[in-house]
Design a protein around this motif. Structure first.
Motif, PDB file in Angstrom:
ATOM      1  N   SER A  74     -76.726-118.492  12.250  1.00  0.00           N
ATOM      2  CA  SER A  74     -76.045-119.469  13.023  1.00  0.00           C
ATOM      3  C   SER A  74     -74.654-118.775  13.357  1.00  0.00           C
ATOM      4  O   SER A  74     -74.227-117.611  12.741  1.00  0.00           O
ATOM      5  CB  SER A  74     -75.734-120.911  11.950  1.00  0.00           C
ATOM      6  N   LEU A  75     -73.985-119.478  14.168  1.00  0.00           N
ATOM      7  CA  LEU A  75     -72.709-118.919  14.712  1.00  0.00           C
ATOM      8  C   LEU A  75     -71.738-119.002  13.892  1.00  0.00           C
ATOM      9  O   LEU A  75     -70.910-118.087  13.343  1.00  0.00           O
ATOM     10  CB  LEU A  75     -72.397-119.781  16.015  1.00  0.00           C
ATOM     11  N   ASP A  76     -71.798-119.978  12.926  1.00  0.00           N
ATOM     12  CA  ASP A  76     -70.973-120.224  11.703  1.00  0.00           C
ATOM     13  C   ASP A  76     -71.094-119.082  10.833  1.00  0.00           C
ATOM     14  O   ASP A  76     -70.197-118.173  10.341  1.00  0.00           O
ATOM     15  CB  ASP A  76     -71.302-121.155  10.955  1.00  0.00           C
ATOM     16  N   ASP A  77     -72.078-118.710  10.510  1.00  0.00           N
ATOM     17  CA  ASP A  77     -72.795-117.519   9.584  1.00  0.00           C
ATOM     18  C   ASP A  77     -72.187-116.141  10.200  1.00  0.00           C
ATOM     19  O   ASP A  77     -71.675-115.292   9.430  1.00  0.00           O
ATOM     20  CB  ASP A  77     -74.378-117.469   9.391  1.00  0.00           C
ATOM     21  N   LEU A  78     -72.170-116.056  11.550  1.00  0.00           N
ATOM     22  CA  LEU A  78     -71.895-114.671  12.175  1.00  0.00           C
ATOM     23  C   LEU A  78     -70.357-114.598  11.970  1.00  0.00           C
ATOM     24  O   LEU A  78     -69.748-113.459  11.678  1.00  0.00           O
ATOM     25  CB  LEU A  78     -72.276-114.842  13.612  1.00  0.00           C
ATOM     26  N   ALA A  79     -69.627-115.799  12.174  1.00  0.00           N
ATOM     27  CA  ALA A  79     -67.999-115.611  11.905  1.00  0.00           C
ATOM     28  C   ALA A  79     -67.704-115.376  10.687  1.00  0.00           C
ATOM     29  O   ALA A  79     -66.574-114.631  10.584  1.00  0.00           O
ATOM     30  CB  ALA A  79     -67.658-117.102  12.418  1.00  0.00           C
ATOM     31  N   ARG A  80     -68.470-115.909   9.815  1.00  0.00           N
ATOM     32  CA  ARG A  80     -68.132-115.479   8.373  1.00  0.00           C
ATOM     33  C   ARG A  80     -68.244-114.056   8.106  1.00  0.00           C
ATOM     34  O   ARG A  80     -67.598-113.556   7.800  1.00  0.00           O
ATOM     35  CB  ARG A  80     -68.981-116.186   7.281  1.00  0.00           C
ATOM     36  N   HIS A  81     -69.142-113.421   8.575  1.00  0.00           N
ATOM     37  CA  HIS A  81     -69.538-112.112   8.462  1.00  0.00           C
ATOM     38  C   HIS A  81     -68.277-111.306   8.946  1.00  0.00           C
ATOM     39  O   HIS A  81     -67.891-110.437   8.437  1.00  0.00           O
ATOM     40  CB  HIS A  81     -70.715-111.539   9.187  1.00  0.00           C
ATOM     41  N   LEU A  82     -68.037-111.709  10.390  1.00  0.00           N
ATOM     42  CA  LEU A  82     -67.060-110.832  10.822  1.00  0.00           C
ATOM     43  C   LEU A  82     -65.618-110.919  10.167  1.00  0.00           C
ATOM     44  O   LEU A  82     -65.150-109.953  10.066  1.00  0.00           O
ATOM     45  CB  LEU A  82     -66.912-111.755  12.292  1.00  0.00           C
ATOM     46  N   ARG A  83     -65.569-112.205   9.694  1.00  0.00           N
ATOM     47  CA  ARG A  83     -64.155-112.453   8.767  1.00  0.00           C
ATOM     48  C   ARG A  83     -64.220-111.259   7.670  1.00  0.00           C
ATOM     49  O   ARG A  83     -63.217-110.670   7.446  1.00  0.00           O
ATOM     50  CB  ARG A  83     -63.880-113.783   8.576  1.00  0.00           C
ATOM     51  N   GLU A  84     -65.440-111.383   6.885  1.00  0.00           N
ATOM     52  CA  GLU A  84     -65.379-110.609   5.782  1.00  0.00           C
ATOM     53  C   GLU A  84     -65.221-109.003   5.937  1.00  0.00           C
ATOM     54  O   GLU A  84     -64.839-108.586   5.245  1.00  0.00           O
ATOM     55  CB  GLU A  84     -66.748-110.803   5.115  1.00  0.00           C
ATOM     56  N   PHE A  85     -65.972-108.605   7.338  1.00  0.00           N
ATOM     57  CA  PHE A  85     -65.844-107.305   7.265  1.00  0.00           C
ATOM     58  C   PHE A  85     -64.361-106.799   7.914  1.00  0.00           C
ATOM     59  O   PHE A  85     -64.123-105.615   7.369  1.00  0.00           O
ATOM     60  CB  PHE A  85     -66.718-106.964   8.659  1.00  0.00           C
ATOM     61  N   LEU A  86     -64.067-107.707   8.479  1.00  0.00           N
ATOM     62  CA  LEU A  86     -62.544-107.491   9.187  1.00  0.00           C
ATOM     63  C   LEU A  86     -61.390-107.409   7.921  1.00  0.00           C
ATOM     64  O   LEU A  86     -60.439-106.640   7.934  1.00  0.00           O
ATOM     65  CB  LEU A  86     -62.021-108.318  10.125  1.00  0.00           C
ATOM     66  N   ARG A  87     -61.863-108.325   6.905  1.00  0.00           N
ATOM     67  CA  ARG A  87     -60.787-108.206   5.780  1.00  0.00           C
ATOM     68  C   ARG A  87     -60.634-106.791   5.129  1.00  0.00           C
ATOM     69  O   ARG A  87     -59.864-106.539   4.409  1.00  0.00           O
ATOM     70  CB  ARG A  87     -61.417-109.222   4.759  1.00  0.00           C
ATOM     71  N   GLU A  88     -61.729-105.855   5.313  1.00  0.00           N
ATOM     72  CA  GLU A  88     -61.854-104.409   4.444  1.00  0.00           C
ATOM     73  C   GLU A  88     -60.723-103.451   5.506  1.00  0.00           C
ATOM     74  O   GLU A  88     -60.582-102.573   4.964  1.00  0.00           O
ATOM     75  CB  GLU A  88     -63.253-104.137   4.735  1.00  0.00           C
ATOM     76  N   VAL A  89     -60.300-104.231   6.802  1.00  0.00           N
ATOM     77  CA  VAL A  89     -59.295-103.535   7.584  1.00  0.00           C
ATOM     78  C   VAL A  89     -57.987-103.721   7.259  1.00  0.00           C
ATOM     79  O   VAL A  89     -57.721-104.817   7.415  1.00  0.00           O
ATOM     80  CB  VAL A  89     -59.612-103.755   9.131  1.00  0.00           C
ATOM     81  N   PRO A  90     -57.249-102.650   6.627  1.00  0.00           N
ATOM     82  CA  PRO A  90     -55.962-103.079   5.998  1.00  0.00           C
ATOM     83  C   PRO A  90     -54.891-103.415   7.188  1.00  0.00           C
ATOM     84  O   PRO A  90     -54.370-104.477   6.559  1.00  0.00           O
ATOM     85  CB  PRO A  90     -55.487-101.690   5.583  1.00  0.00           C
ATOM     86  N   GLU A  91     -55.048-103.117   8.302  1.00  0.00           N
ATOM     87  CA  GLU A  91     -54.060-103.663   9.293  1.00  0.00           C
ATOM     88  C   GLU A  91     -54.824-103.741  10.251  1.00  0.00           C
ATOM     89  O   GLU A  91     -54.956-102.850  11.440  1.00  0.00           O
ATOM     90  CB  GLU A  91     -52.994-102.828   9.583  1.00  0.00           C
TER      91      GLU A  91
END
Ligand code: FAD
Length: 458
Positions: A74-91
């Motif tokens: 789902s789109l919800d699922d996709l956004a959650r993944h995006l947030r998790e991946f971006l958390r790994e980017v320090p800045e």
């Protein structure tokens, strides 16, 4: 006279005719590139790619994200993944930081999910021309109308069972039939359909041997070869009946010997010595590629096959893989590790191939203006007609170069993957990696490196 002799003679009269011709041809081609202003979507992609290539951690996060997109429900699922991946980017850059905050609410997540899904789909459509040959017809016909031929590649997941290999072979067979049917209605284009040897098929399908058999193993190559040959022969028969061309792609080094042996053996069989038109790929990033080329050229001269084998020269798409694989096993690296060495080898092989015509047909596949201009310059200096050289690009990466080449009357062919978004992900990630690597020509060009530098000898 070979190009080398012609150049020697001219050099003895002063100057370096090959370098002068490369500069002239490269500058002319660059001037003929369509501008981004007329292609706003390309400009948006370029900004996205600039952002990704400037930040290694962001790039890694985006690659992981693109990888999981097809599995998101789902789109919800996709956004959650995006947030998790971006958390790994320090800045995270500002727009991404906003996206991460939005992903904390359900409505925000849905909005980002929709935007991300549309973004990934848009990117994929830049590289993939349709889900099926029939749905790709519009794009393929437009390319043809703009002076660009195509080679269609059917994307698929890795083949691990006989049933999957059968399905891939059946898809290739259907594609041959469908493409022959639709291309029959296209207008005549002499430059795309004929060289000095004879006719060149409109229908051109690129095939991967690893998809034709689940048994391709470096430790037992014979079984894989035999199994793949059983599926390749009917495709060659079908291509012969339809007047189509079959091109065998080259994959990672562990299958190289098996693929080369298989193709040369099958094409030597009595049934196939008079057709169909067929080709294989040589990877210039491999240190032993000059010996491989000699082997292919010896075969081509000895077999006397007509139409001549088409050799597509590429640098190679599995550079990181080969480096890691060799490192893990403690093997010497099979690929050049300095980009300029790979580029110089590409030019040496280009000259060797062009001098070997008409025993082979030559297709130079590159988005590097220097590599392409070198091939054109050398071919012309050796006295050949431009139509005896084919230039190839990947759809989505070399579109501007293809336009510029087509406008100047060269035979250019776009490699066009067909498949669904899920199958396209591995392809998309590989192309993104190539495009945003710091040493890639396209990246240098996008960074605004001056044309004289881009065209300088490697
Ligand atoms: C029509 C078409 C068909 C293709 N088919 C195949 C195929 O069957 N098999 C296949 O493997 N590839 C294939 N390719 C992909 C091709 O290998 C890549 O497009 C190509 O590697 C990019 O090279 P370039 O000349 O466009 O760009 P450039 O930017 O000039 O070159 C990039 C390439 O240089 C090499 N490289 C990068 N860094 C280094 C380094 N540090 N040291 C040494 N070498 C380095 C790598 O090969 C890298 O891909 C195909 C490409 C086209 C256009």
């Amino acid at each position: 006279m070979s190009g080398a002799r012609a150049i020697e003679e001219q050099t003895s009269r002063g100057g370096d005719p090959l370098e002068a011709a490369i500069r002239e041809i490269g500058t002319e081609l660059a001037a003929a590139f369509p501008s981004n202003a007329r292609h706003p979507l390309r400009a948006i992609d370029k900004r996205a790619m600039d952002l990704a290539s400037g930040d290694q951690e962001l790039k890694a996060a985006l690659f992981r994200f693109v990888d999981v997109t097809p599995a998101c429900r789902s789109l919800d699922d996709l956004a959650r993944h995006l947030r998790e991946f971006l958390r790994e980017v320090p800045e995270a850059p500002p727009p991404l930081a906003v996206a991460m905050r939005m992903a904390d609410s359900k409505a925000g997540r849905r909005a980002i999910g929709a935007a991300a899904a549309a973004g990934v789909r848009h990117m994929a459509h830049r590289f993939i021309v349709g889900e099926t040959p029939a749905s790709a017809h519009g794009v393929l016909r437009d390319l043809w109308n703009h002076g660009v031929a195509s080679s269609v590649d059917l994307l698929g997941e890795a083949t691990v069972t006989q049933a999957e290999a059968d399905r891939y072979a059946a898809r290739c067979d259907e594609a041959l039939g469908e493409l022959a049917r639709i291309s029959a209605g296209w207008p005549a284009r002499d430059v795309l359909e004929r060289d000095s040897v004879g006719p060149i098929p409109r229908t051109n399908v690129s095939v991967k041997i690893s998809a034709l058999t689940p048994l391709l193993r470096p430790d037992a190559p014979e079984r894989g070869r035999r199994d793949a040959a059983e599926r390749l022969r009917p495709l060659l028969r079908r291509a012969e009946a339809l007047g189509a061309h079959i091109h065998i792609d080259m994959e990672s080094l562990d299958s190289r010997e098996a693929v080369l042996d298989l193709v040369l053996d099958v094409l030597s069989e009595e049934e196939f010595v008079r057709g169909p038109s067929a080709g294989l790929v040589l990877q210039a990033y491999l240190r032993d590629s000059p010996e491989q080329l000699e082997r292919v050229l010896e075969w081509a001269s000895a077999s006397g096959r007509t139409p001549p084998l088409t050799v597509r020269l590429v640098k190679g798409a599995y550079w990181d893989h080969e480096l890691v694989q060799a490192g893990q096993h403690g093997w010497p690296t099979p690929v050049f590790e300095v980009k300029a060495e790979c580029d110089r080898n590409f030019e040496t092989l280009t000259r060797r191939l062009l001098d070997a015509r008409p025993a082979v047909r030559v297709a130079i596949a590159s988005h590097n203006l220097r590599s392409v201009s070198h091939a054109i310059a050398y071919s012309r200096l050796s006295g050949a007609d431009d139509r005896d050289l084919e230039l190839q690009i990947l759809r989505g990466l070399g579109d501007q170069l293809a336009d510029a080449l087509a406008v100047r009357g060269f035979r250019v062919r776009a490699y066009c993957p067909i498949g669904d978004l899920v199958a396209g992900m591995a392809y998309l990630v590989r192309r993104l990696l190539e495009n945003t690597s710091n040493e890639s020509f396209l990246h240098e060009q996008a960074r605004g490196v001056p044309i004289e530098q881009l065209l300088a000898a490697p």
